[in-house]
Write a protein that holds these residues in place. Structure first.
Motif, PDB file in Angstrom:
ATOM      1  N   SER A   9     -80.156  -1.976 -23.488  1.00 52.89           N
ATOM      2  CA  SER A   9     -80.024  -3.434 -23.419  1.00 52.89           C
ATOM      3  C   SER A   9     -78.921  -3.851 -22.460  1.00 52.89           C
ATOM      4  O   SER A   9     -78.070  -3.044 -22.086  1.00 52.89           O
ATOM      5  N   LYS A  10     -78.924  -5.119 -22.058  1.00 60.02           N
ATOM      6  CA  LYS A  10     -77.894  -5.658 -21.162  1.00 60.02           C
ATOM      7  C   LYS A  10     -76.580  -5.764 -21.929  1.00 60.02           C
ATOM      8  O   LYS A  10     -76.516  -6.388 -22.977  1.00 60.02           O
ATOM      9  N   PRO A  11     -75.508  -5.157 -21.411  1.00 63.32           N
ATOM     10  CA  PRO A  11     -74.223  -5.226 -22.098  1.00 63.32           C
ATOM     11  C   PRO A  11     -73.481  -6.534 -21.807  1.00 63.32           C
ATOM     12  O   PRO A  11     -73.726  -7.191 -20.796  1.00 63.32           O
ATOM     13  N   GLU A  12     -72.602  -6.906 -22.689  1.00 62.06           N
ATOM     14  CA  GLU A  12     -71.723  -8.058 -22.509  1.00 62.06           C
ATOM     15  C   GLU A  12     -70.939  -7.863 -21.215  1.00 62.06           C
ATOM     16  O   GLU A  12     -70.459  -6.775 -20.925  1.00 62.06           O
ATOM     17  N   GLY A  13     -70.848  -8.893 -20.403  1.00 64.84           N
ATOM     18  CA  GLY A  13     -70.052  -8.851 -19.187  1.00 64.84           C
ATOM     19  C   GLY A  13     -70.754  -8.303 -17.954  1.00 64.84           C
ATOM     20  O   GLY A  13     -70.154  -8.264 -16.881  1.00 64.84           O
ATOM     21  N   ALA A  14     -72.002  -7.873 -18.077  1.00 68.32           N
ATOM     22  CA  ALA A  14     -72.721  -7.330 -16.920  1.00 68.32           C
ATOM     23  C   ALA A  14     -72.996  -8.433 -15.904  1.00 68.32           C
ATOM     24  O   ALA A  14     -73.314  -9.560 -16.275  1.00 68.32           O
ATOM     25  N   SER A  15     -72.836  -8.119 -14.623  1.00 68.73           N
ATOM     26  CA  SER A  15     -73.104  -9.090 -13.563  1.00 68.73           C
ATOM     27  C   SER A  15     -74.350  -8.730 -12.749  1.00 68.73           C
ATOM     28  O   SER A  15     -74.916  -9.581 -12.089  1.00 68.73           O
ATOM     29  N   ALA A  16     -74.769  -7.453 -12.804  1.00 62.60           N
ATOM     30  CA  ALA A  16     -75.952  -7.029 -12.045  1.00 62.60           C
ATOM     31  C   ALA A  16     -76.534  -5.764 -12.654  1.00 62.60           C
ATOM     32  O   ALA A  16     -75.837  -4.989 -13.312  1.00 62.60           O
ATOM     33  N   ARG A  17     -77.812  -5.565 -12.399  1.00 59.63           N
ATOM     34  CA  ARG A  17     -78.479  -4.309 -12.755  1.00 59.63           C
ATOM     35  C   ARG A  17     -78.657  -3.548 -11.454  1.00 59.63           C
ATOM     36  O   ARG A  17     -79.191  -4.085 -10.477  1.00 59.63           O
ATOM     37  N   CYS A  18     -78.187  -2.309 -11.414  1.00 58.36           N
ATOM     38  CA  CYS A  18     -78.306  -1.489 -10.211  1.00 58.36           C
ATOM     39  C   CYS A  18     -79.670  -0.812 -10.182  1.00 58.36           C
ATOM     40  O   CYS A  18     -80.349  -0.696 -11.197  1.00 58.36           O
ATOM     41  N   ARG A  19     -80.071  -0.330  -8.996  1.00 59.94           N
ATOM     42  CA  ARG A  19     -81.375   0.315  -8.841  1.00 59.94           C
ATOM     43  C   ARG A  19     -81.487   1.641  -9.594  1.00 59.94           C
ATOM     44  O   ARG A  19     -82.592   2.102  -9.862  1.00 59.94           O
ATOM     45  N   ASP A  20     -80.356   2.243  -9.959  1.00 62.22           N
ATOM     46  CA  ASP A  20     -80.410   3.474 -10.751  1.00 62.22           C
ATOM     47  C   ASP A  20     -80.364   3.176 -12.254  1.00 62.22           C
ATOM     48  O   ASP A  20     -80.125   4.050 -13.065  1.00 62.22           O
ATOM     49  N   ASP A  21     -80.588   1.898 -12.606  1.00 61.16           N
ATOM     50  CA  ASP A  21     -80.620   1.413 -13.994  1.00 61.16           C
ATOM     51  C   ASP A  21     -79.262   1.361 -14.680  1.00 61.16           C
ATOM     52  O   ASP A  21     -79.193   1.228 -15.905  1.00 61.16           O
ATOM     53  N   THR A  22     -78.169   1.484 -13.927  1.00 61.22           N
ATOM     54  CA  THR A  22     -76.862   1.231 -14.513  1.00 61.22           C
ATOM     55  C   THR A  22     -76.585  -0.262 -14.447  1.00 61.22           C
ATOM     56  O   THR A  22     -77.218  -0.995 -13.681  1.00 61.22           O
ATOM     57  N   TRP A  23     -75.648  -0.721 -15.255  1.00 65.35           N
ATOM     58  CA  TRP A  23     -75.216  -2.123 -15.256  1.00 65.35           C
ATOM     59  C   TRP A  23     -73.876  -2.215 -14.556  1.00 65.35           C
ATOM     60  O   TRP A  23     -72.965  -1.420 -14.813  1.00 65.35           O
ATOM     61  N   SER A  24     -73.732  -3.181 -13.648  1.00 63.75           N
ATOM     62  CA  SER A  24     -72.488  -3.402 -12.921  1.00 63.75           C
ATOM     63  C   SER A  24     -71.713  -4.543 -13.576  1.00 63.75           C
ATOM     64  O   SER A  24     -72.301  -5.506 -14.072  1.00 63.75           O
ATOM     65  N   PHE A  25     -70.396  -4.458 -13.531  1.00 65.61           N
ATOM     66  CA  PHE A  25     -69.513  -5.478 -14.083  1.00 65.61           C
ATOM     67  C   PHE A  25     -68.659  -6.100 -12.982  1.00 65.61           C
ATOM     68  O   PHE A  25     -67.608  -6.668 -13.231  1.00 65.61           O
ATOM     69  N   SER A  26     -69.143  -5.987 -11.745  1.00 69.18           N
ATOM     70  CA  SER A  26     -68.440  -6.480 -10.565  1.00 69.18           C
ATOM     71  C   SER A  26     -68.175  -7.979 -10.667  1.00 69.18           C
ATOM     72  O   SER A  26     -68.980  -8.725 -11.206  1.00 69.18           O
ATOM     73  N   HIS A  27     -67.051  -8.407 -10.106  1.00 73.95           N
ATOM     74  CA  HIS A  27     -66.693  -9.825 -10.098  1.00 73.95           C
ATOM     75  C   HIS A  27     -67.125 -10.516  -8.818  1.00 73.95           C
ATOM     76  O   HIS A  27     -67.003 -11.728  -8.699  1.00 73.95           O
ATOM     77  N   THR A  28     -67.584  -9.749  -7.826  1.00 74.09           N
ATOM     78  CA  THR A  28     -68.048 -10.315  -6.557  1.00 74.09           C
ATOM     79  C   THR A  28     -69.350  -9.634  -6.149  1.00 74.09           C
ATOM     80  O   THR A  28     -69.690  -8.570  -6.674  1.00 74.09           O
ATOM     81  N   HIS A  29     -70.070 -10.225  -5.236  1.00 78.86           N
ATOM     82  CA  HIS A  29     -71.312  -9.614  -4.753  1.00 78.86           C
ATOM     83  C   HIS A  29     -71.032  -8.443  -3.825  1.00 78.86           C
ATOM     84  O   HIS A  29     -71.765  -7.459  -3.835  1.00 78.86           O
ATOM     85  N   ARG A  30     -69.990  -8.543  -3.021  1.00 77.03           N
ATOM     86  CA  ARG A  30     -69.707  -7.536  -2.007  1.00 77.03           C
ATOM     87  C   ARG A  30     -69.479  -6.155  -2.630  1.00 77.03           C
ATOM     88  O   ARG A  30     -68.593  -5.964  -3.452  1.00 77.03           O
ATOM     89  N   GLY A  31     -70.291  -5.193  -2.223  1.00 83.53           N
ATOM     90  CA  GLY A  31     -70.130  -3.817  -2.668  1.00 83.53           C
ATOM     91  C   GLY A  31     -70.720  -3.514  -4.032  1.00 83.53           C
ATOM     92  O   GLY A  31     -70.677  -2.366  -4.474  1.00 83.53           O
ATOM     93  N   THR A  32     -71.276  -4.503  -4.708  1.00 82.73           N
ATOM     94  CA  THR A  32     -71.833  -4.272  -6.041  1.00 82.73           C
ATOM     95  C   THR A  32     -72.956  -3.249  -5.970  1.00 82.73           C
ATOM     96  O   THR A  32     -73.836  -3.340  -5.127  1.00 82.73           O
ATOM     97  N   CYS A  33     -72.906  -2.266  -6.824  1.00 77.15           N
ATOM     98  CA  CYS A  33     -73.903  -1.187  -6.933  1.00 77.15           C
ATOM     99  C   CYS A  33     -74.016  -0.348  -5.654  1.00 77.15           C
ATOM    100  O   CYS A  33     -75.024   0.335  -5.441  1.00 77.15           O
ATOM    101  N   SER A  34     -72.993  -0.347  -4.811  1.00 79.87           N
ATOM    102  CA  SER A  34     -73.084   0.355  -3.527  1.00 79.87           C
ATOM    103  C   SER A  34     -73.294   1.852  -3.683  1.00 79.87           C
ATOM    104  O   SER A  34     -73.906   2.478  -2.825  1.00 79.87           O
ATOM    105  N   ARG A  35     -72.824   2.450  -4.740  1.00 80.00           N
ATOM    106  CA  ARG A  35     -73.026   3.884  -4.967  1.00 80.00           C
ATOM    107  C   ARG A  35     -74.100   4.141  -6.026  1.00 80.00           C
ATOM    108  O   ARG A  35     -74.193   5.240  -6.558  1.00 80.00           O
ATOM    109  N   HIS A  36     -74.882   3.089  -6.310  1.00 77.53           N
ATOM    110  CA  HIS A  36     -75.907   3.187  -7.349  1.00 77.53           C
ATOM    111  C   HIS A  36     -77.248   2.685  -6.833  1.00 77.53           C
ATOM    112  O   HIS A  36     -78.063   2.164  -7.604  1.00 77.53           O
TER     113      HIS A  36
END
Length: 102
Positions: free
Chosen positions: A67-94
């Protein structure tokens, strides 16, 4: 009351920030968004990193139940959830961003 596109005084900004609002200059747009730390018990990883602005951010992680965790800002293509505060670089290694969360 502040209108869209106007600059707020520091006191007005603090009042807005106190109720969890993000000003229109936010990288996530004009939508209100409060950044929260996820519940560590629901995640498979527990590390953090320091963003360019100096804030501490939880590293992308999978949830134990999918499920989507509290505080998640994006879903990465490898199905991890990102908690990034900005768009730049979000999920860059995922594999990049699969979808943004509001």
């Amino acid at each position: 009351m502040l209108r869209s596109g106007t600059c707020a005084s520091a006191a007005a900004w603090l009042r807005l920030a106190a109720v969890g609002c993000i000003l229109a200059s936010s990288p996530f747009g004009a939508a209100s968004r409060e950044f929260r730390e996820p519940d560590e018990h629901s995640l498979d990883r527990h590390g953090h990193y320091h963003s360019r602005d100096g804030s501490t951010v939880h590293q992308p992680a999978h949830t134990r139940d999918g499920s989507k965790p509290e505080g998640a800002s994006a879903r990465c293509r490898d199905d991890t959830w990102s908690f990034s505060h900005t768009h730049r670089g979000t999920c860059s290694r995922h594999g990049g961003v699969a979808s943004w969360v509001r």
